[in-house]
Design an enzyme around this catalytic site. Sequence first.
Site, PDB file in Angstrom:
ATOM      1  N   CYS A   1       0.817  -1.208   0.000  1.00 13.48           N
ATOM      2  CA  CYS A   1       0.000   0.000   0.000  1.00 13.48           C
ATOM      3  C   CYS A   1       0.860   1.271   0.000  1.00 13.48           C
ATOM      4  O   CYS A   1       1.995   1.268   0.500  1.00 13.48           O
ATOM      5  CB  CYS A   1      -0.903   0.022   1.235  1.00 13.48           C
TER       6      CYS A   1
ATOM      7  N   ASN B   1      12.015  -6.543  -5.590  1.00 17.42           N
ATOM      8  CA  ASN B   1      11.437  -7.543  -4.698  1.00 17.42           C
ATOM      9  C   ASN B   1      12.314  -7.674  -3.446  1.00 17.42           C
ATOM     10  O   ASN B   1      13.528  -7.831  -3.541  1.00 17.42           O
ATOM     11  CB  ASN B   1      11.342  -8.889  -5.425  1.00 17.42           C
ATOM     12  N   ASP B   2      11.669  -7.604  -2.284  1.00 19.97           N
ATOM     13  CA  ASP B   2      12.417  -7.677  -1.029  1.00 19.97           C
ATOM     14  C   ASP B   2      12.946  -9.085  -0.745  1.00 19.97           C
ATOM     15  O   ASP B   2      13.849  -9.255   0.083  1.00 19.97           O
ATOM     16  CB  ASP B   2      11.528  -7.221   0.132  1.00 19.97           C
TER      17      ASP B   2
ATOM     18  N   HIS C   1      -1.095  -6.462  -8.256  1.00 18.72           N
ATOM     19  CA  HIS C   1       0.308  -6.301  -8.641  1.00 18.72           C
ATOM     20  C   HIS C   1       0.756  -7.437  -9.558  1.00 18.72           C
ATOM     21  O   HIS C   1       0.114  -8.492  -9.628  1.00 18.72           O
ATOM     22  CB  HIS C   1       1.206  -6.257  -7.407  1.00 18.72           C
TER      23      HIS C   1
ATOM     24  N   HIS D   1       4.839 -13.840 -23.212  1.00 17.97           N
ATOM     25  CA  HIS D   1       5.956 -14.461 -23.920  1.00 17.97           C
ATOM     26  C   HIS D   1       6.199 -13.683 -25.212  1.00 17.97           C
ATOM     27  O   HIS D   1       5.260 -13.476 -25.997  1.00 17.97           O
ATOM     28  CB  HIS D   1       5.656 -15.925 -24.252  1.00 17.97           C
TER      29      HIS D   1
ATOM     30  N   HIS E   1       2.650 -13.036 -27.324  1.00 18.92           N
ATOM     31  CA  HIS E   1       1.390 -13.591 -26.845  1.00 18.92           C
ATOM     32  C   HIS E   1       1.388 -13.634 -25.325  1.00 18.92           C
ATOM     33  O   HIS E   1       2.431 -13.560 -24.681  1.00 18.92           O
ATOM     34  CB  HIS E   1       1.134 -14.991 -27.410  1.00 18.92           C
TER      35      HIS E   1
ATOM     36  N   HIS F   1      -0.396 -15.822 -21.957  1.00 20.55           N
ATOM     37  CA  HIS F   1      -1.121 -17.001 -21.482  1.00 20.55           C
ATOM     38  C   HIS F   1      -1.883 -16.656 -20.205  1.00 20.55           C
ATOM     39  O   HIS F   1      -1.338 -15.994 -19.315  1.00 20.55           O
ATOM     40  CB  HIS F   1      -0.141 -18.135 -21.152  1.00 20.55           C
TER      41      HIS F   1
ATOM     42  N   VAL G   1      -2.438 -33.662 -11.161  1.00 20.70           N
ATOM     43  CA  VAL G   1      -1.787 -34.653 -10.307  1.00 20.70           C
ATOM     44  C   VAL G   1      -1.829 -36.012 -11.009  1.00 20.70           C
ATOM     45  O   VAL G   1      -2.440 -36.154 -12.062  1.00 20.70           O
ATOM     46  CB  VAL G   1      -2.482 -34.751  -8.928  1.00 20.70           C
TER      47      VAL G   1
ATOM     48  N   TYR H   1      -1.978 -38.748 -13.205  1.00 22.55           N
ATOM     49  CA  TYR H   1      -1.772 -38.958 -14.642  1.00 22.55           C
ATOM     50  C   TYR H   1      -1.112 -37.751 -15.290  1.00 22.55           C
ATOM     51  O   TYR H   1      -0.209 -37.888 -16.121  1.00 22.55           O
ATOM     52  CB  TYR H   1      -3.116 -39.261 -15.321  1.00 22.55           C
TER      53      TYR H   1
END
Length: 369
Positions: A61, A83-84, A172, A287, A305, A307, A323, A325
Amino acid sequence: MDGNKQTPDFDQTEHQHIRYNPLRDMWVLVSAHRMKRPWKGQVEKPSEEYVPRHDPSNPLCPGATRANGMVNPEYDSTFLFDNDFPALQPDAPEPGVSDHSLFQTKAAKGVCKVMCFHPWSDITLPLMQVSEIKNVIDKWAELLVDLGATYPWVQIFENKGAMMGCSNPHPHSQVWASNFLPNEPRLADRCQREYYRDKGVPMLLEYAKQEIQRKERVVVENEDWLVVVPYWATWPFQTLLLPRRHMLRLNDLSNEERQSLASIMKRLLTKYDNLFEISFPYSMGWHGAPTGHQLAEDMSHWQLHAHYYPPLLRSSTIRKFMVGYEMLAQEQRDLTPEQAAERLRNLPEEHYKTKADKSNLRENAKESK
């Protein structure tokens, strides 16, 4: 099923089949009939709808103090900071030479940044103004140029919702730049390069052209952009955001294309939220052609593009699990991409919260008379 001459007995909504993903050189098992099975498995806790607009203890904030003691400015638009707790740092010792081919190690260097979209914690991209979303896009493009001058890969991504590992509800994204080409873009680079070599046209440019003609997997579109549930989608309501013209990277967009991108992002994400009338969780990312030393190379095989990978399947509390299979054999999905696209396409483009707010205003106006 387009792409194949369907036999009279085959129904893609009833009969399992496999579909090829040319972007990853892999196949996905489609088993739409499994949606009929009753669900007795895990049910997720509904997401917390109430988020305070400003929380002094929230490190994202405006004016808040972060873990490293830094105090955020009183920002009123986007806000970028290192980034911390970064996964990549610019300085790290070389690991040395591996003594066996089965035990290889290489240096990993880079930077990790966090970019807040908006000063309010109780807002997300679909509830922001188009002009505010364009500010986000402009900053993404600026970061790509800045970090891409040094690093061969700049990954812009957003994890939305606790279900996708987001530890903070404030809107963010993150940007990780690395001195190596990660696995997924490396695979996408190989597949697009091979297709371009064989066909003479960028794979995803041809794919967008085909989807525009076929229509059945289109969710939203405008003059510059197209959103589809890809033919080879794995996640239930996975989408692929594509430009209509050939472009390599985000910074190649004109001002008008950034504006129309902001518009189509808002439309798509509004439909996502409207599907189960919740703040829809997903992981998304861009990407584009690699950067760094590859800026000087011919990257004509690439097509920019984005995703979107949302986990929800049946409702706001039942998700798709990758998971068993899927981990040990092959990716599998439980409804056809065409069914998913139709559901998303038919949803309104007015956000359910906006509609509810308008309804409350009308009711209050009646009561005040």
